[in-house]
Design an enzyme around this catalytic site. Sequence first.
Site, PDB file in Angstrom:
ATOM      1  N   ALA A 169       0.959  -0.858  -0.010  1.00  0.00           N
ATOM      2  CA  ALA A 169       0.130  -0.056  -0.385  1.00  0.00           C
ATOM      3  C   ALA A 169       0.623   1.242   0.093  1.00  0.00           C
ATOM      4  O   ALA A 169       0.282   2.560  -0.883  1.00  0.00           O
ATOM      5  CB  ALA A 169      -0.741  -0.086   1.119  1.00  0.00           C
ATOM      6  N   PHE A 184      -2.534   1.662   5.446  1.00  0.00           N
ATOM      7  CA  PHE A 184      -3.441   0.754   6.129  1.00  0.00           C
ATOM      8  C   PHE A 184      -2.522   1.800   7.413  1.00  0.00           C
ATOM      9  O   PHE A 184      -3.259   1.848   8.833  1.00  0.00           O
ATOM     10  CB  PHE A 184      -3.479  -0.793   6.690  1.00  0.00           C
ATOM     11  CG  PHE A 184      -4.723  -1.245   6.128  1.00  0.00           C
ATOM     12  CD1 PHE A 184      -4.864  -1.001   5.361  1.00  0.00           C
ATOM     13  CD2 PHE A 184      -4.689  -2.825   5.742  1.00  0.00           C
ATOM     14  CE1 PHE A 184      -6.050  -1.269   4.092  1.00  0.00           C
ATOM     15  CE2 PHE A 184      -5.373  -3.118   5.350  1.00  0.00           C
ATOM     16  CZ  PHE A 184      -6.108  -2.941   5.017  1.00  0.00           C
ATOM     17  N   ARG A 185      -0.604   1.256   7.696  1.00  0.00           N
ATOM     18  CA  ARG A 185      -0.817   0.902   9.110  1.00  0.00           C
ATOM     19  C   ARG A 185       0.201   2.819   9.316  1.00  0.00           C
ATOM     20  O   ARG A 185       0.984   2.635  10.240  1.00  0.00           O
ATOM     21  CB  ARG A 185       0.671  -0.087   8.984  1.00  0.00           C
ATOM     22  CG  ARG A 185      -0.240  -1.140   9.289  1.00  0.00           C
ATOM     23  CD  ARG A 185       0.273  -2.251   9.312  1.00  0.00           C
ATOM     24  NE  ARG A 185      -0.315  -3.143   9.840  1.00  0.00           N
ATOM     25  CZ  ARG A 185      -0.621  -4.398   8.900  1.00  0.00           C
ATOM     26  NH1 ARG A 185      -0.903  -3.816   7.657  1.00  0.00           N
ATOM     27  NH2 ARG A 185      -1.376  -5.060   9.056  1.00  0.00           N
ATOM     28  N   ILE A 229      -4.635  -3.637  -4.461  1.00  0.00           N
ATOM     29  CA  ILE A 229      -5.509  -3.975  -5.499  1.00  0.00           C
ATOM     30  C   ILE A 229      -6.345  -2.515  -6.340  1.00  0.00           C
ATOM     31  O   ILE A 229      -7.366  -2.961  -6.455  1.00  0.00           O
ATOM     32  CB  ILE A 229      -7.441  -4.222  -4.282  1.00  0.00           C
ATOM     33  CG1 ILE A 229      -7.553  -2.829  -3.503  1.00  0.00           C
ATOM     34  CG2 ILE A 229      -6.842  -5.751  -3.750  1.00  0.00           C
ATOM     35  CD1 ILE A 229      -8.475  -3.226  -2.484  1.00  0.00           C
ATOM     36  N   HIS A 231      -3.735  -9.861  -4.174  1.00  0.00           N
ATOM     37  CA  HIS A 231      -5.137  -9.290  -3.976  1.00  0.00           C
ATOM     38  C   HIS A 231      -6.196  -8.931  -3.998  1.00  0.00           C
ATOM     39  O   HIS A 231      -6.943  -8.327  -4.080  1.00  0.00           O
ATOM     40  CB  HIS A 231      -5.071  -8.837  -2.749  1.00  0.00           C
ATOM     41  CG  HIS A 231      -4.293  -9.007  -0.602  1.00  0.00           C
ATOM     42  ND1 HIS A 231      -2.825  -8.180  -0.546  1.00  0.00           N
ATOM     43  CD2 HIS A 231      -3.629 -10.566  -1.251  1.00  0.00           C
ATOM     44  CE1 HIS A 231      -2.519  -9.421   0.754  1.00  0.00           C
ATOM     45  NE2 HIS A 231      -2.783 -10.426   0.249  1.00  0.00           N
ATOM     46  N   ASN A 265      11.459   1.379   2.338  1.00  0.00           N
ATOM     47  CA  ASN A 265      10.078   1.720   3.007  1.00  0.00           C
ATOM     48  C   ASN A 265      10.462   3.078   3.744  1.00  0.00           C
ATOM     49  O   ASN A 265      11.727   2.859   4.613  1.00  0.00           O
ATOM     50  CB  ASN A 265       9.809   0.412   3.780  1.00  0.00           C
ATOM     51  CG  ASN A 265       8.293  -0.249   4.338  1.00  0.00           C
ATOM     52  OD1 ASN A 265       7.650   0.080   3.432  1.00  0.00           O
ATOM     53  ND2 ASN A 265       8.116  -0.319   5.518  1.00  0.00           N
TER      54      ASN A 265
HETATM   55  P1  CNA Z   1       0.084  -1.851   5.453  1.00  0.00           P
HETATM   56  O1  CNA Z   1       0.417  -2.420   6.433  1.00  0.00           O
HETATM   57  O2  CNA Z   1      -0.368  -0.186   5.436  1.00  0.00           O
HETATM   58  O3  CNA Z   1       1.950  -0.836   5.066  1.00  0.00           O
HETATM   59  C1  CNA Z   1       2.227   0.455   4.126  1.00  0.00           C
HETATM   60  C2  CNA Z   1       3.668   0.839   4.680  1.00  0.00           C
HETATM   61  O4  CNA Z   1       4.157   1.580   3.359  1.00  0.00           O
HETATM   62  C3  CNA Z   1       4.558   1.321   6.030  1.00  0.00           C
HETATM   63  O5  CNA Z   1       5.366  -0.030   6.503  1.00  0.00           O
HETATM   64  C4  CNA Z   1       4.591   2.381   6.045  1.00  0.00           C
HETATM   65  O6  CNA Z   1       5.053   3.334   6.323  1.00  0.00           O
HETATM   66  C5  CNA Z   1       4.841   2.748   4.195  1.00  0.00           C
HETATM   67  N1  CNA Z   1       4.562   3.941   3.299  1.00  0.00           N
HETATM   68  C6  CNA Z   1       3.653   4.159   2.915  1.00  0.00           C
HETATM   69  N2  CNA Z   1       4.103   6.014   2.191  1.00  0.00           N
HETATM   70  C7  CNA Z   1       4.968   5.060   1.773  1.00  0.00           C
HETATM   71  C8  CNA Z   1       6.056   5.835   1.083  1.00  0.00           C
HETATM   72  N3  CNA Z   1       5.334   7.393   0.136  1.00  0.00           N
HETATM   73  N4  CNA Z   1       7.527   5.303   0.474  1.00  0.00           N
HETATM   74  C9  CNA Z   1       7.592   4.052   1.265  1.00  0.00           C
HETATM   75  N5  CNA Z   1       7.140   3.767   2.707  1.00  0.00           N
HETATM   76  C10 CNA Z   1       5.680   4.144   2.277  1.00  0.00           C
HETATM   77  O7  CNA Z   1       0.191  -1.655   3.743  1.00  0.00           O
HETATM   78  P2  CNA Z   1       0.748  -3.313   2.928  1.00  0.00           P
HETATM   79  O8  CNA Z   1       0.424  -3.389   1.405  1.00  0.00           O
HETATM   80  O9  CNA Z   1       1.733  -3.813   3.561  1.00  0.00           O
HETATM   81  O10 CNA Z   1      -0.311  -4.293   3.696  1.00  0.00           O
HETATM   82  C11 CNA Z   1      -0.553  -4.589   2.894  1.00  0.00           C
HETATM   83  C12 CNA Z   1      -2.890  -4.950   2.624  1.00  0.00           C
HETATM   84  C13 CNA Z   1      -2.911  -3.219   3.165  1.00  0.00           C
HETATM   85  C14 CNA Z   1      -3.087  -5.258   1.517  1.00  0.00           C
HETATM   86  O11 CNA Z   1      -3.844  -5.990   1.312  1.00  0.00           O
HETATM   87  C15 CNA Z   1      -3.390  -4.287   0.238  1.00  0.00           C
HETATM   88  O12 CNA Z   1      -4.506  -5.184  -0.687  1.00  0.00           O
HETATM   89  C16 CNA Z   1      -3.746  -3.475   1.562  1.00  0.00           C
HETATM   90  N6  CNA Z   1      -4.191  -2.054   0.617  1.00  0.00           N
HETATM   91  C17 CNA Z   1      -3.984  -1.994  -0.615  1.00  0.00           C
HETATM   92  C18 CNA Z   1      -4.233  -0.461  -0.904  1.00  0.00           C
HETATM   93  C19 CNA Z   1      -4.099  -0.149  -1.990  1.00  0.00           C
HETATM   94  O13 CNA Z   1      -4.175  -0.790  -2.857  1.00  0.00           O
HETATM   95  N7  CNA Z   1      -3.378   1.262  -2.187  1.00  0.00           N
HETATM   96  C20 CNA Z   1      -4.584   0.703   0.381  1.00  0.00           C
HETATM   97  C21 CNA Z   1      -4.720   0.107   1.233  1.00  0.00           C
HETATM   98  C22 CNA Z   1      -4.415  -1.091   1.875  1.00  0.00           C
END
Ligand code: CNA
Length: 239
Positions: free
Chosen positions: A23, A34-35, A104, A120, A212
């Site tokens: 994400a 999400f986080r 997604i 996903h 990250n």
């Molecule tokens: P997460 O758990 O929300 O982690 C995101 C990570 O990205 C965090 O560690 C942040 O520090 C880091 N981060 C945020 N912005 C930046 C940036 N600009 N540059 C570098 N790092 C950054 O998200 P994950 O994808 O790890 O978790 C998995 C879930 C979230 C999946 O199942 C996704 O489907 C789901 N998700 C997807 C979306 C999307 O499709 N855009 C949006 C929200 C959640």
Amino acid sequence: MNNMELFQKWIDESENIVFFGGAGVSTESGIPDFRSVDGLYNQKYDYPPETILSHTFYMEKTDEFFRFYRDKMLELDARPNAAHLKLAELETAGKLKAVVTQNIDGLHQAAGSKKVLELHGSVHRNYCLRCGKFYDARQIKAMEGVPICDCGGQIKPDVVLYEEGLDTDTIRESISCISSADMLIIGGTSLAVYPAAGLIDYYRGDKLVLINKSATPMDRRANLLIQDSIGKVFSQLKV
Ligand code: CNA
């Protein structure tokens, strides 16, 4: 050699790069993750996102599910950022073999990437549980309440909800790409969601780059760790 110079050198030397992302790749396009502090976990809802995006919740509180889905998952005006665009360029240049994504939102395809393994699923595909007819994201956004097909069946997003299994072909292909990669770039993911995060264990090379903003459980395994915004990092790269 600083981090950016080493990253550029490894890109120049590699010809079978795989990108694994989450994400955080799309936050610079305006889609919350999400986080992060401004991520969906820290916005106030009656239920946490993982509960709403679960199979049980979808079955039992379908109306509420679609309210959240339309409001937070269908960000249809978002555009690819520098990270999506540079990854597509690397593929066109013949250096990058696949993008494996937990996202997604379809932004890698919007940027021009061809080989995108969506672990996903995608909000751009929604299908009728009765007749199988597909609906795109705009159609779902335009409908009210629980979306219903012309045939009267209920429409479900082609998104892997919590408690649901991942597509076995997508997993198999992701493993195959990652295990044969000469360079693995991981970016914008907390590496907290399984089984997706476990796929990076299949990488066998010595050019694992982790980009990250915040710390992840895999930081110590990275050959190069860049704690910065992924769009900013990729915009400095020359293809
Ligand atoms: P997460 O758990 O929300 O982690 C995101 C990570 O990205 C965090 O560690 C942040 O520090 C880091 N981060 C945020 N912005 C930046 C940036 N600009 N540059 C570098 N790092 C950054 O998200 P994950 O994808 O790890 O978790 C998995 C879930 C979230 C999946 O199942 C996704 O489907 C789901 N998700 C997807 C979306 C999307 O499709 N855009 C949006 C929200 C959640």
